[in-house]
Write a protein that holds these residues in place. Structure first.
Motif, PDB file in Angstrom:
ATOM      1  N   THR A  18       0.768  -1.326   0.070  1.00 32.12           N
ATOM      2  CA  THR A  18       0.109  -0.044  -0.097  1.00 32.12           C
ATOM      3  C   THR A  18       0.274   1.186   0.453  1.00 32.12           C
ATOM      4  O   THR A  18       1.670   0.706   0.408  1.00 32.12           O
ATOM      5  CB  THR A  18      -1.164  -0.305   1.470  1.00 32.12           C
ATOM      6  OG1 THR A  18      -0.271  -0.076   2.087  1.00 32.12           O
ATOM      7  CG2 THR A  18      -1.815  -1.009   1.483  1.00 32.12           C
ATOM      8  N   ARG A  19       0.156   2.810  -0.603  1.00 31.61           N
ATOM      9  CA  ARG A  19       0.871   3.630  -0.629  1.00 31.61           C
ATOM     10  C   ARG A  19       1.079   3.985   1.483  1.00 31.61           C
ATOM     11  O   ARG A  19       2.189   3.868   1.560  1.00 31.61           O
ATOM     12  CB  ARG A  19       0.129   4.584  -1.459  1.00 31.61           C
ATOM     13  CG  ARG A  19      -0.242   4.225  -2.428  1.00 31.61           C
ATOM     14  CD  ARG A  19      -1.627   5.816  -3.233  1.00 31.61           C
ATOM     15  NE  ARG A  19      -1.379   5.066  -4.293  1.00 31.61           N
ATOM     16  CZ  ARG A  19       0.359   5.601  -6.036  1.00 31.61           C
ATOM     17  NH1 ARG A  19       0.735   6.260  -4.865  1.00 31.61           N
ATOM     18  NH2 ARG A  19      -0.078   5.309  -6.649  1.00 31.61           N
ATOM     19  N   SER A  53       1.278   0.520  -6.893  1.00 30.22           N
ATOM     20  CA  SER A  53       1.551   1.387  -6.063  1.00 30.22           C
ATOM     21  C   SER A  53       1.556   1.905  -4.561  1.00 30.22           C
ATOM     22  O   SER A  53       2.462   3.179  -4.635  1.00 30.22           O
ATOM     23  CB  SER A  53      -0.117   1.500  -5.097  1.00 30.22           C
ATOM     24  OG  SER A  53      -0.503   0.655  -4.642  1.00 30.22           O
ATOM     25  N   ASP A  56       5.150   3.518  -6.356  1.00 32.42           N
ATOM     26  CA  ASP A  56       4.656   4.581  -7.112  1.00 32.42           C
ATOM     27  C   ASP A  56       5.301   5.519  -5.775  1.00 32.42           C
ATOM     28  O   ASP A  56       5.586   6.984  -6.063  1.00 32.42           O
ATOM     29  CB  ASP A  56       3.196   4.831  -7.557  1.00 32.42           C
ATOM     30  CG  ASP A  56       3.381   6.399  -8.347  1.00 32.42           C
ATOM     31  OD1 ASP A  56       3.937   6.485  -8.771  1.00 32.42           O
ATOM     32  OD2 ASP A  56       2.202   7.181  -7.715  1.00 32.42           O
ATOM     33  N   GLU A  57       4.532   5.319  -4.821  1.00 33.90           N
ATOM     34  CA  GLU A  57       4.459   6.238  -3.402  1.00 33.90           C
ATOM     35  C   GLU A  57       6.251   5.909  -2.924  1.00 33.90           C
ATOM     36  O   GLU A  57       6.490   7.569  -2.486  1.00 33.90           O
ATOM     37  CB  GLU A  57       3.576   5.494  -2.297  1.00 33.90           C
ATOM     38  CG  GLU A  57       3.714   6.301  -1.130  1.00 33.90           C
ATOM     39  CD  GLU A  57       2.850   7.649  -1.623  1.00 33.90           C
ATOM     40  OE1 GLU A  57       3.149   7.874  -0.189  1.00 33.90           O
ATOM     41  OE2 GLU A  57       2.755   8.167  -2.778  1.00 33.90           O
TER      42      GLU A  57
END
Length: 107
Positions: A18-19, A53, A56-57
C-alpha cells in the motif's frame, strides 16, 4: 570537500502493498524527511511482492517529496524494479532511479 554523497538506507519488507506502507516504513526506519543531496539505497533482498502503488509512492516520497538525488535499488525482484522505473518515468524522474549491486552501491 571529498565529493562523497550522503547515503540513507531503507530495507523493504517481504510484502509491500500500500501507499501508506511507504510512510510507515520510512518512519519505522527513521529516514530523514529531507534527503536533498542524498542517495537513498533501497534494499529489496527480502521483498517477495511489491505493488505498483507501493512503487509509485516510494518514488514520490523519496524523490519528489523528500528530494533524494538518487533512488538506488539493490537486490529487488525484477518485477518490482519495473514498477519503480515505470513510476519514475511517469513522474519525470527516471534519470534519478538506478539499479545496482550491493558492491556498486557501496554497502
Amino acid at each position: 570537500m571529498t565529493g562523497e554523497v550522503a547515503m540513507a538506507q531503507v530495507t523493504l519488507p517481504r510484502l509491500a502493498g500500500t501507499r501508506e506502507a511507504v510512510t510507515d516504513l520510512f518512519e519505522a526506519q527513521a529516514i530523514s524527511p529531507r534527503l536533498s543531496g542524498d542517495m537513498l539505497v533501497v534494499l529489496g533482498r527480502e521483498l517477495a511482492s511489491g505493488s505498483t502503488s507501493f512503487a509509485d509512492e516510494l518514488v514520490k516520497v523519496a524523490i519528489v517529496d523528500r528530494g533524494a538525488d538518487e533512488l538506488v535499488l539493490v537486490g529487488a525482484p525484477g518485477r518490482f524494479i519495473e514498477h519503480v522505473q515505470g513510476a519514475a518515468q511517469r513522474r519525470h524522474v527516471a534519470d534519478r532511479v538506478k539499479v545496482r549491486s550491493a558492491a556498486e552501491a557501496g554497502i
